[in-house]
Design an enzyme around this catalytic site. Structure first.
Site, PDB file in Angstrom:
ATOM      1  N   ASN A   9       0.927  -1.441   0.131  1.00 55.38           N
ATOM      2  CA  ASN A   9       0.262   0.431   0.024  1.00 55.38           C
ATOM      3  C   ASN A   9       0.711   1.717  -0.014  1.00 55.38           C
ATOM      4  O   ASN A   9       1.557   1.363   0.693  1.00 55.38           O
ATOM      5  CB  ASN A   9      -1.171   0.234   1.162  1.00 55.38           C
ATOM      6  CG  ASN A   9      -1.654   1.370   1.484  1.00 55.38           C
ATOM      7  OD1 ASN A   9      -1.618   1.858   0.566  1.00 55.38           O
ATOM      8  ND2 ASN A   9      -2.773   1.389   2.677  1.00 55.38           N
ATOM      9  N   TRP A  10       1.112   2.166  -1.521  1.00 65.04           N
ATOM     10  CA  TRP A  10       2.539   3.041  -1.766  1.00 65.04           C
ATOM     11  C   TRP A  10       1.337   4.437  -0.405  1.00 65.04           C
ATOM     12  O   TRP A  10       2.005   5.173  -1.157  1.00 65.04           O
ATOM     13  CB  TRP A  10       2.428   3.468  -2.600  1.00 65.04           C
ATOM     14  CG  TRP A  10       3.347   2.414  -3.287  1.00 65.04           C
ATOM     15  CD1 TRP A  10       4.113   1.759  -2.993  1.00 65.04           C
ATOM     16  CD2 TRP A  10       3.820   2.587  -4.950  1.00 65.04           C
ATOM     17  NE1 TRP A  10       4.618   0.866  -3.453  1.00 65.04           N
ATOM     18  CE2 TRP A  10       4.684   0.842  -4.875  1.00 65.04           C
ATOM     19  CE3 TRP A  10       3.260   2.976  -5.666  1.00 65.04           C
ATOM     20  CZ2 TRP A  10       4.963   0.815  -6.092  1.00 65.04           C
ATOM     21  CZ3 TRP A  10       3.498   2.624  -6.367  1.00 65.04           C
ATOM     22  CH2 TRP A  10       4.418   1.526  -7.059  1.00 65.04           C
ATOM     23  N   GLU A  96      -6.407   4.580   7.951  1.00 70.04           N
ATOM     24  CA  GLU A  96      -6.643   6.042   7.266  1.00 70.04           C
ATOM     25  C   GLU A  96      -7.675   7.040   7.239  1.00 70.04           C
ATOM     26  O   GLU A  96      -8.008   7.410   7.163  1.00 70.04           O
ATOM     27  CB  GLU A  96      -5.738   6.413   6.868  1.00 70.04           C
ATOM     28  CG  GLU A  96      -4.258   5.670   7.331  1.00 70.04           C
ATOM     29  CD  GLU A  96      -3.385   5.668   6.736  1.00 70.04           C
ATOM     30  OE1 GLU A  96      -2.986   5.467   5.409  1.00 70.04           O
ATOM     31  OE2 GLU A  96      -2.404   5.604   7.096  1.00 70.04           O
ATOM     32  N   GLU A 166      -5.204  -4.870  10.701  1.00 71.00           N
ATOM     33  CA  GLU A 166      -4.414  -3.424  10.732  1.00 71.00           C
ATOM     34  C   GLU A 166      -4.582  -2.984  11.519  1.00 71.00           C
ATOM     35  O   GLU A 166      -5.185  -1.973  12.420  1.00 71.00           O
ATOM     36  CB  GLU A 166      -4.216  -3.289   9.505  1.00 71.00           C
ATOM     37  CG  GLU A 166      -4.430  -3.184   8.046  1.00 71.00           C
ATOM     38  CD  GLU A 166      -3.447  -1.986   7.364  1.00 71.00           C
ATOM     39  OE1 GLU A 166      -2.385  -2.888   6.658  1.00 71.00           O
ATOM     40  OE2 GLU A 166      -3.913  -1.610   7.053  1.00 71.00           O
ATOM     41  N   GLY A 172       2.755   2.502  10.478  1.00 67.72           N
ATOM     42  CA  GLY A 172       3.865   3.069  10.055  1.00 67.72           C
ATOM     43  C   GLY A 172       4.344   3.612  11.684  1.00 67.72           C
ATOM     44  O   GLY A 172       5.537   4.424  11.956  1.00 67.72           O
ATOM     45  N   GLY A 233       3.014  -1.320   4.240  1.00 67.13           N
ATOM     46  CA  GLY A 233       3.284   0.482   3.809  1.00 67.13           C
ATOM     47  C   GLY A 233       4.219   0.869   3.487  1.00 67.13           C
ATOM     48  O   GLY A 233       4.820   0.220   2.834  1.00 67.13           O
ATOM     49  N   GLY A 234       5.492   1.149   4.582  1.00 64.37           N
ATOM     50  CA  GLY A 234       6.495   2.089   4.018  1.00 64.37           C
ATOM     51  C   GLY A 234       7.324   0.788   3.421  1.00 64.37           C
ATOM     52  O   GLY A 234       8.488   1.340   2.143  1.00 64.37           O
TER      53      GLY A 234
HETATM   54  O1  LIG Z   1      -1.231   0.642   6.590  1.00 68.76           O
HETATM   55  C1  LIG Z   1      -0.178  -0.144   6.471  1.00 68.76           C
HETATM   56  C2  LIG Z   1      -0.341  -0.774   4.838  1.00 68.76           C
HETATM   57  O2  LIG Z   1      -1.789  -0.861   4.882  1.00 68.76           O
HETATM   58  C3  LIG Z   1       0.643  -0.170   7.437  1.00 68.76           C
HETATM   59  O3  LIG Z   1       1.821   0.430   6.853  1.00 68.76           O
HETATM   60  P1  LIG Z   1       3.498   0.561   7.542  1.00 68.76           P
HETATM   61  O4  LIG Z   1       3.461  -1.317   6.623  1.00 68.76           O
HETATM   62  O5  LIG Z   1       3.695   1.736   7.206  1.00 68.76           O
HETATM   63  O6  LIG Z   1       3.278  -0.217   8.381  1.00 68.76           O
END
Ligand SMILES: O=C(CO)COP(=O)(O)O
Length: 252
Positions: A9-10, A96, A166, A172, A233-234
């Site tokens: 997930n960018w 989010e 999640e 994050g 994400g990251g």
């Molecule tokens: O929200 C996320 C994926 O949708 C998780 O983000 P991170 O992997 O950056 O913690």
């Protein structure tokens, strides 16, 4: 056996040029089989990405969509519009979006219905906040979100969806859930699916963990019986890191 699925997930990262550079690097290094690969990019990069990844086994996903087929919804994009440019997956109900864009269980449900009708695979996100976890409400929160997202759907439809657990406090933050805790909550989500849609559906549906997943910890999650992959994400932003996650998902 459920096929593992690693979805990146960018979020709001990467221009078209950056997405193309990622695709070139990912194509060159992509040598893992037996794992489903998806990159969920910003709307502007989707068409370029589907073109750049055509002929590979790396699919492309969006991060949101509207539930209507078309209409006077300024700024929105429909499922068929995504489908037209080669998109195959769509993240729905990410925390989010729930937090900043008023996404609710009801709108997530409408979007899941629309995504499936357009033959897009929804990646439905559920998860509790730190406050809810500390109050012992995790099981209730994920139950309500799961039931809400799939309300009115058939077992066959639910089996096609992906669920991403999640925990909000792990997104994050670098504070990942332990693999055991993540597995415990994912098993609860699976039992909710079993209650509502039957054991066969619960065994078929893939449930990912998301929240600070990295190449260094992916194997510990994949070793858990109920965790079928990750929404990342990251650590999905660099091609080499994304490919390491995919390789880590294959080992089990
Ligand atoms: O929200 C996320 C994926 O949708 C998780 O983000 P991170 O992997 O950056 O913690």
């Amino acid at each position: 056996m459920r096929t593992p699925i690693i979805a990146g997930n960018w979020k709001m990262f990467k221009t078209i040029a950056e997405a193309k550079a990622f695709a070139a690097e990912a194509k060159a290094g992509n040598n893992t089989s037996g794992v489903q690969k998806v990159i969920c990019a910003p709307f502007t990069a989707l068409a370029a990405l589907t073109e750049a990844l055509a002929g590979t086994d790396i699919a492309v996903g969006a991060q949101n969509m509207h539930f209507a087929e078309q209409g006077a919804y300024t700024g929105e994009v429909s499922a068929s519009m995504l489908k037209e440019i080669g998109v195959e997956y769509v993240i729905l109900g990410h925390s989010e979006r729930r937090q900043y864009f008023n996404e609710t269980d009801e709108t997530v449900n409408q979007k899941v219905v629309a995504a499936l009708a357009a033959d897009l695979v929804p990646i439905v996100c559920v998860g509790e906040s730190l406050e809810q976890r500390e109050a012992g409400e995790t099981a209730n929160v994920v139950r309500t979100q799961t039931e809400g997202a799939f309300a009115g759907l058939t077992a066959e439809q639910v089996a096609k969806a992906i669920i991403a657990y999640e925990p909000i406090w792990a997104i994050g933050t670098g504070k990942s859930s332990t693999a055991e805790d993540a597995n415990e909550t994912i098993a609860i989500i699976r039992s909710v699916v079993a209650e509502r849609f039957g054991q066969e559906t619960a065994e078929a549906v893939r449930i990912q963990y998301g929240g600070s997943v990295k190449p260094e910890n992916i194997a510990s999650y994949m070793a858990q019986p109920d965790i079928d992959g990750a929404l990342v994400g990251g650590a999905s932003l660099a091609a080499d890191s994304y490919l390491q996650l995919v390789a880590g998902a294959q080992q089990q």
